[in-house]
Design a protein around this motif. Structure first.
Motif, PDB file in Angstrom:
ATOM      1  N   ALA A 153       0.833  -1.203   0.000  1.00 62.22           N
ATOM      2  CA  ALA A 153       0.000   0.000   0.000  1.00 62.22           C
ATOM      3  C   ALA A 153       0.866   1.251   0.000  1.00 62.22           C
ATOM      4  CB  ALA A 153      -0.917  -0.009   1.222  1.00 62.22           C
ATOM      5  N   GLU A 154       1.903   1.230   0.820  1.00 64.37           N
ATOM      6  CA  GLU A 154       2.789   2.397   0.906  1.00 64.37           C
ATOM      7  C   GLU A 154       3.454   2.687  -0.436  1.00 64.37           C
ATOM      8  OE1 GLU A 154       6.386   4.063   3.772  1.00 64.37           O
ATOM      9  OE2 GLU A 154       5.745   1.982   3.921  1.00 64.37           O
ATOM     10  N   ARG A 155       3.916   1.648  -1.124  1.00 66.52           N
ATOM     11  CA  ARG A 155       4.560   1.861  -2.423  1.00 66.52           C
ATOM     12  C   ARG A 155       3.571   2.417  -3.448  1.00 66.52           C
ATOM     13  NH1 ARG A 155       7.139  -3.007  -0.839  1.00 66.52           N
ATOM     14  NH2 ARG A 155       5.672  -4.296  -2.027  1.00 66.52           N
ATOM     15  N   ALA A 156       2.357   1.894  -3.461  1.00 64.99           N
ATOM     16  CA  ALA A 156       1.362   2.373  -4.418  1.00 64.99           C
ATOM     17  C   ALA A 156       1.004   3.837  -4.157  1.00 64.99           C
ATOM     18  CB  ALA A 156       0.117   1.499  -4.356  1.00 64.99           C
ATOM     19  N   LEU A 157       0.837   4.194  -2.894  1.00 62.66           N
ATOM     20  CA  LEU A 157       0.467   5.571  -2.562  1.00 62.66           C
ATOM     21  C   LEU A 157       1.611   6.544  -2.867  1.00 62.66           C
ATOM     22  CD1 LEU A 157      -1.389   4.740   0.761  1.00 62.66           C
ATOM     23  CD2 LEU A 157      -2.449   5.616  -1.338  1.00 62.66           C
ATOM     24  N   ARG A 158       2.834   6.113  -2.605  1.00 61.69           N
ATOM     25  CA  ARG A 158       3.970   6.977  -2.945  1.00 61.69           C
ATOM     26  C   ARG A 158       4.072   7.179  -4.452  1.00 61.69           C
ATOM     27  NH1 ARG A 158       8.894   4.860   1.028  1.00 61.69           N
ATOM     28  NH2 ARG A 158       8.179   5.918   2.921  1.00 61.69           N
ATOM     29  N   ARG A 159       3.774   6.128  -5.205  1.00 60.53           N
ATOM     30  CA  ARG A 159       3.829   6.272  -6.658  1.00 60.53           C
ATOM     31  C   ARG A 159       2.765   7.251  -7.139  1.00 60.53           C
ATOM     32  NH1 ARG A 159       5.099   1.516 -10.987  1.00 60.53           N
ATOM     33  NH2 ARG A 159       5.134   2.848 -12.842  1.00 60.53           N
ATOM     34  N   SER A 160       1.582   7.192  -6.538  1.00 58.75           N
ATOM     35  CA  SER A 160       0.532   8.143  -6.886  1.00 58.75           C
ATOM     36  C   SER A 160       0.989   9.573  -6.631  1.00 58.75           C
ATOM     37  CB  SER A 160      -0.730   7.849  -6.066  1.00 58.75           C
ATOM     38  OG  SER A 160      -1.715   8.828  -6.302  1.00 58.75           O
ATOM     39  N   LEU A 161       1.637   9.806  -5.493  1.00 64.53           N
ATOM     40  CA  LEU A 161       2.098  11.150  -5.159  1.00 64.53           C
ATOM     41  C   LEU A 161       3.265  11.579  -6.032  1.00 64.53           C
ATOM     42  CD1 LEU A 161       1.768  10.911  -1.286  1.00 64.53           C
ATOM     43  CD2 LEU A 161       0.486  12.460  -2.785  1.00 64.53           C
ATOM     44  N   ALA A 162       4.076  10.641  -6.479  1.00 63.53           N
ATOM     45  CA  ALA A 162       5.155  10.999  -7.395  1.00 63.53           C
ATOM     46  C   ALA A 162       4.593  11.456  -8.736  1.00 63.53           C
ATOM     47  CB  ALA A 162       6.083   9.806  -7.597  1.00 63.53           C
ATOM     48  N   LEU A 163       3.490  10.836  -9.159  1.00 66.02           N
ATOM     49  CA  LEU A 163       2.858  11.214 -10.429  1.00 66.02           C
ATOM     50  C   LEU A 163       2.046  12.499 -10.300  1.00 66.02           C
ATOM     51  CD1 LEU A 163       1.656   7.652 -11.462  1.00 66.02           C
ATOM     52  CD2 LEU A 163       3.321   9.048 -12.737  1.00 66.02           C
ATOM     53  N   ASP A 164       1.421  12.691  -9.144  1.00 69.06           N
ATOM     54  CA  ASP A 164       0.569  13.867  -8.934  1.00 69.06           C
ATOM     55  C   ASP A 164       0.791  14.351  -7.509  1.00 69.06           C
ATOM     56  OD1 ASP A 164      -1.348  15.834  -8.840  1.00 69.06           O
ATOM     57  OD2 ASP A 164      -3.067  14.482  -9.031  1.00 69.06           O
TER      58      ASP A 164
END
Length: 499
Positions: A153-164
């Motif tokens: 979950a942490e990796r997915a959420l960080r990726r979302s924030l890196a994109l937006d």
């Protein structure tokens, strides 16, 4: 109590931020308020007749933690999907957001996650999709008792924030993740950041309430629940408001709000969630018959809903059906070996005391330790679970270390009770007394808290206070614990003989 926050700035009649493609588009309906307690308390939970309540969401779409208990707990609103498309992929991948919403609405979280994963392989720049996947992992970890999902979950959420950077969906997801890991200070910070971007984020509004509750900041939690009800009225806000009222001793208002919430619940998942909350409230008041009725309604809506299954098993045991309770808990721990049902099953084995039951009980308590290790590997602070289980069934020194560490992080009634009990099992009853009193000071009606306080008072030589506390525990909920109730009755007998 800490002062209220300044979270409830006027909404100014503004509209909620529109949902992303594929999310539910029903505009939230402001709750009607009714007076219930005779003291002028506002009671949220009565949605306008004939209009869909904003909280009517499937459980798979509600991705928060619930703490305590709860506690319990469902979450706060639809997961918005879609958005941020990069134009890559076609066909099934393109249809993923709508497909995920439909699958999750049916409660099939695993299928929804698989659909999302396929979508993101085709469209890896979809920030909203990554945020949705992250919060879905949080929910999967919560419902299946699998903390190994939290790093995903942490990796997915960080990726979302890196994109937006700063997108409110991912920030709300991080609030849910932090709460699930028992980092309630972090959960509050993430929720506040999400609400700065989107004041109507249902997940962030409800995560904020959850965090304040678990930090023991009950006045602020009540204000936050009122804000959530005003901005996004519906089942998630109503149930949180009810829990805050229960924690402050206002059981009548809590029950009325939950009944109104159940009346507005449309999806089977919401019915299961709210009916279970009513069952837990009835259980806490010792009304085991009503609790069983509420759990039956919950399971009629969702026959696999774990909190209702566990609650029903406890009510069965308290009502005299120990065999049914043991069988039910055995099925529950086989599916989701969480500390609560593991300890409950172990205590029922001890109470039954048949051939091999002592060894079976020890096995359950050992599994608590195994779960704790797994939780810590997933980034979960499991101090409260460790303290309570170890105090009764393990290492007294470890219980006290865990309880002290938990108290350093948060000052809720549950941590006060855990610290008091850990101090008691280490023979430090004078030091335990202030914490036992603090655990019962808000008016929260909990038989286990009263039992702990009474035992501590007896050990500290406060015989009159001990009689009052132990009597109150048994009068409130005589089936709160097989071993605890037996010990309370024995202690009262000793106190009576000593008079």
């Amino acid at each position: 109590m800490p002062p209220r926050t300044n979270d409830s700035a006027p909404d100014g009649g503004g509209h909620p931020v529109p949902p992303a493609p594929g999310a539910e588009t029903t505009r939230p309906v402001r709750a009607e308020h009714a007076r219930d307690t005779g003291r002028g308390d506002e009671v949220p939970g009565a949605a306008a007749p004939g209009r869909p309540a904003a909280g009517r969401r499937a459980r798979g779409l509600r991705l928060l933690s619930c703490a305590a208990l709860l506690a319990v707990a469902a979450s706060a609103g639809a997961v918005a999907v879609g958005g941020g498309r990069d134009g890559a992929g076609a066909g099934a991948a393109d249809a993923a957001p709508a497909a995920v919403a439909g699958v999750l609405a049916r409660g099939d979280l695993g299928a929804g996650i698989r659909t999302l994963q396929a979508h993101l392989r085709a469209q890896p720049k979809d920030a909203a999709g990554w945020a949705t996947l992250g919060t879905a992992y949080v929910e999967q970890a919560r419902t299946q008792g699998d903390p190994s999902r939290y790093p995903q979950a942490e990796r997915a959420l960080r990726r979302s924030l890196a994109l937006d950077p700063g997108n409110d969906q991912a920030l709300a997801g991080q609030a849910a993740l932090a709460a699930a890991r028992h980092d309630f200070t972090g959960a509050l910070a993430y929720a506040d950041r999400a609400l700065k971007r989107n004041p109507y984020s249902e997940r962030a509004l409800c995560s904020r309430v959850d965090a304040l509750v678990e930090l023991g900041r009950y006045e602020e939690a009540e204000a936050a629940a009122t804000t959530a009800d005003r901005r996004r009225p519906g089942v998630p806000a109503f149930t949180r408001y009810a829990y805050v009222r229960e924690l402050r001793g206002d059981v009548r208002t809590a029950r009325e709000v939950l009944r109104r919430a159940l009346g507005s619940a449309a999806s089977p998942a919401d019915v299961a969630y709210v009916a279970t909350a009513l069952g837990q409230l009835a259980w806490n008041q010792g009304d085991h018959g009503a609790a069983l009725e509420h759990y039956a309604r919950a399971l009629a809506a969702d026959d696999a809903y774990l909190p209702a299954l566990e609650g029903r098993a406890r009510a069965q045991a308290a009502s005299g059906d120990r065999a049914g309770a043991v069988a039910a808990l055995e099925r529950i721990v086989a599916r989701s070996p969480l500390p609560g049902p593991l300890v409950a099953l172990g205590e029922l084995y001890e109470d039954r005391d048949g051939d091999g039951d002592r060894a079976r009980a020890r096995d359950q308590y050992a599994l608590v330790d195994a779960w704790t290790a797994l939780a810590r590997a997933g980034g979960v602070d499991a101090g409260l679970d460790t303290a309570l289980a170890a105090a009764d069934h393990g290492d007294a020194g470890a219980a006290l270390r865990a309880a002290r560490a938990e108290w350093d992080r948060r000052h809720s009634v549950h941590t006060a009770d855990a610290l008091a009990w850990a101090l008691h099992v280490n023979g430090r009853d004078e030091e335990a007394l202030p914490y036992a009193r603090r655990a019962t000071a808000t008016g929260y009606r909990n038989a286990a808290f009263l039992y702990h306080r009474g035992v501590i008072e007896k050990a500290a030589g406060r015989d009159g206070a001990a009689r009052r506390s132990l009597t109150a525990a048994l009068e409130l909920n005589p089936g709160f614990s097989p071993s605890g109730a037996r010990t309370a009755r024995a202690a009262l007998k000793e106190l009576g003989a000593a008079r």
